[in-house]
Design an enzyme around this catalytic site. Sequence first.
Site, mmCIF file in Angstrom:
data_model
loop_
_atom_site.group_PDB
_atom_site.id
_atom_site.type_symbol
_atom_site.label_atom_id
_atom_site.label_comp_id
_atom_site.label_asym_id
_atom_site.label_seq_id
_atom_site.Cartn_x
_atom_site.Cartn_y
_atom_site.Cartn_z
ATOM 1 N N ASN A 104 0.818 -1.231 0.000
ATOM 2 C CA ASN A 104 0.000 0.000 0.000
ATOM 3 C C ASN A 104 0.846 1.274 0.000
ATOM 4 O O ASN A 104 0.439 2.298 -0.531
ATOM 5 C CB ASN A 104 -1.023 -0.003 1.145
ATOM 6 C CG ASN A 104 -0.393 -0.035 2.518
ATOM 7 O OD1 ASN A 104 0.775 -0.384 2.669
ATOM 8 N ND2 ASN A 104 -1.158 0.328 3.528
ATOM 9 N N GLU B 169 4.195 -3.394 12.495
ATOM 10 C CA GLU B 169 3.212 -2.333 12.270
ATOM 11 C C GLU B 169 2.063 -3.015 11.549
ATOM 12 O O GLU B 169 2.164 -3.327 10.365
ATOM 13 C CB GLU B 169 3.893 -1.222 11.445
ATOM 14 C CG GLU B 169 3.203 0.105 11.560
ATOM 15 C CD GLU B 169 2.261 0.312 10.419
ATOM 16 O OE1 GLU B 169 1.070 -0.048 10.586
ATOM 17 O OE2 GLU B 169 2.702 0.808 9.375
ATOM 18 N N CYS C 34 -3.518 1.448 6.869
ATOM 19 C CA CYS C 34 -3.905 0.845 8.147
ATOM 20 C C CYS C 34 -4.340 1.905 9.157
ATOM 21 O O CYS C 34 -4.809 1.563 10.231
ATOM 22 C CB CYS C 34 -2.796 -0.037 8.691
ATOM 23 S SG CYS C 34 -1.243 0.783 8.697
ATOM 24 N N GLU D 253 7.882 3.763 14.552
ATOM 25 C CA GLU D 253 8.686 4.180 13.394
ATOM 26 C C GLU D 253 8.544 5.680 13.247
ATOM 27 O O GLU D 253 7.461 6.232 13.464
ATOM 28 C CB GLU D 253 8.177 3.475 12.134
ATOM 29 C CG GLU D 253 8.350 1.969 12.207
ATOM 30 C CD GLU D 253 8.014 1.246 10.913
ATOM 31 O OE1 GLU D 253 7.026 1.631 10.247
ATOM 32 O OE2 GLU D 253 8.733 0.298 10.560
#
Length: 483
Positions: free
Chosen positions: A155, A254, A288, A462
Amino acid sequence: MKLKNTQLLKTQSFINGAWLESTKTYAVFNPADNSEICKVNDDGAAQVELAVTAARAAQTKWSRITALEKHDILIDWYQLIMKHQDDLATIMTYEQGKPLAESKAEIAYGAKFIQWYAEEAKRVNGEILPAPSNDRRISVIKQPIGVVGMITPWNFPSSMLTRKAGPALAAGCTVVARPASETPLSALALAELAQQAGIPDGVLNIVVGKNSSEMGRVLTQHPDIAKFSFTGSTNVGKKLLEQCASTVKKVSLELGGNAPFIVFDDAKLDKAVEGALASKFRNTGQTCVCANRILVQSTIYDKFCEQLTEKVKLLKMGNGMEPDIEIGPMINRKALSDVNNLVKEATQAGAEILIGGSPLDRESNFFQPTLIKNVSQSMSIAQNEIFGPVAPIISFDTEDEAIALANDTRYGLAAYFYARDIGRCYRVMEQLEYGMVGINAGVISNPMAPFGGVKESGIGREGSHYGIEEYLEVKYACFGDIE
Ligand code: SIN
């Protein structure tokens, strides 16, 4: 595909500074029309092993070059990415489908992680701590963890690689990355530019291939890989986490989300509508952190639905290479059919379509931007990550009810809410069980902030100064017998 610099279209794995010849290939498709773009290497476990050997061999030398040298190389990489922004965006739109303007924005977003961590390389500081007695001293130093294995998603094919590789390289680690098989070309183009920037052979390796489980097994179980980082679904993340146990790797995950987007009745309604639109339909709903459930206070529910519907009517859907497109295709037929099933189940359970509601036609991967009202929390569309351009809208009465609904999920990545009352803003922010909260802000990702989730949405952060810590080990040195 028309590129100014055709050198950026690479189709082979990049291992130890060289492009690997292979006779086994697979086709990469354009999700806008399912046409073949090109064939790329279909490499597997053996090539991942080769890459790990190269990364291991390069590790010591890379970890020992000075922070300033690392900074300079990373800044060169950042500048090259920005110089080739247009070509990199074109490659991304072809393989991923997102509108060209969004691809350009992603290239800039991703490049900023390299720029940011070029600076963070200079701030890997140690500490002297108070000692337990006068003849002792306690020093703490931070050292690169070693070789890092990475799996990156389709994505965000460029920025999810730079968000991991930037801090890893800045910390002095070497990298073996496996990009999603749907979108290998963006990662390979970044590798070409990394080499031009002077990143030494073996420091950044990209292996492309279709067999995700075989490649994932090596990346999670190889004894020479010290750290594993993954962005993708919660279900796959759980399996990879289990696989990492055998070698006790440090892990960053993640994973999926089920973001609530709450609109209270003291919110500025037009801003909330704008925020919902941006949060829900970015990347055709395939992020997400996309708003997954829109929760609206009952007193303003109808008005909000009306205003959002008017905005959604204006969204232009099509091939991302065409001008002014805002909604691209979904990544493939399976993704489209999953979203379609969620919508069908919701309507069968009594939800009502306000706009959209079905695929564009039988052959393509396009799903109409969709709003659904009268959704309840028990429906599968509210329980699952939708990952498509569909927004279920749920009504609530009180602040407590909104918080309870928002937290009623195994996910805990991003949450959003719109309100003006400062007391409410603090109360709600503190009670949301999420790693990230947008308050009167629908898009919150940037390199300066720590991105990550709680509960089943992941481990680690991150971005920001927190991001580099994931690639460092703390070493405590106790000096004794000091006279
Ligand atoms: C993701 O969907 O995995 C990342 C989205 C972002 O960085 O905003």
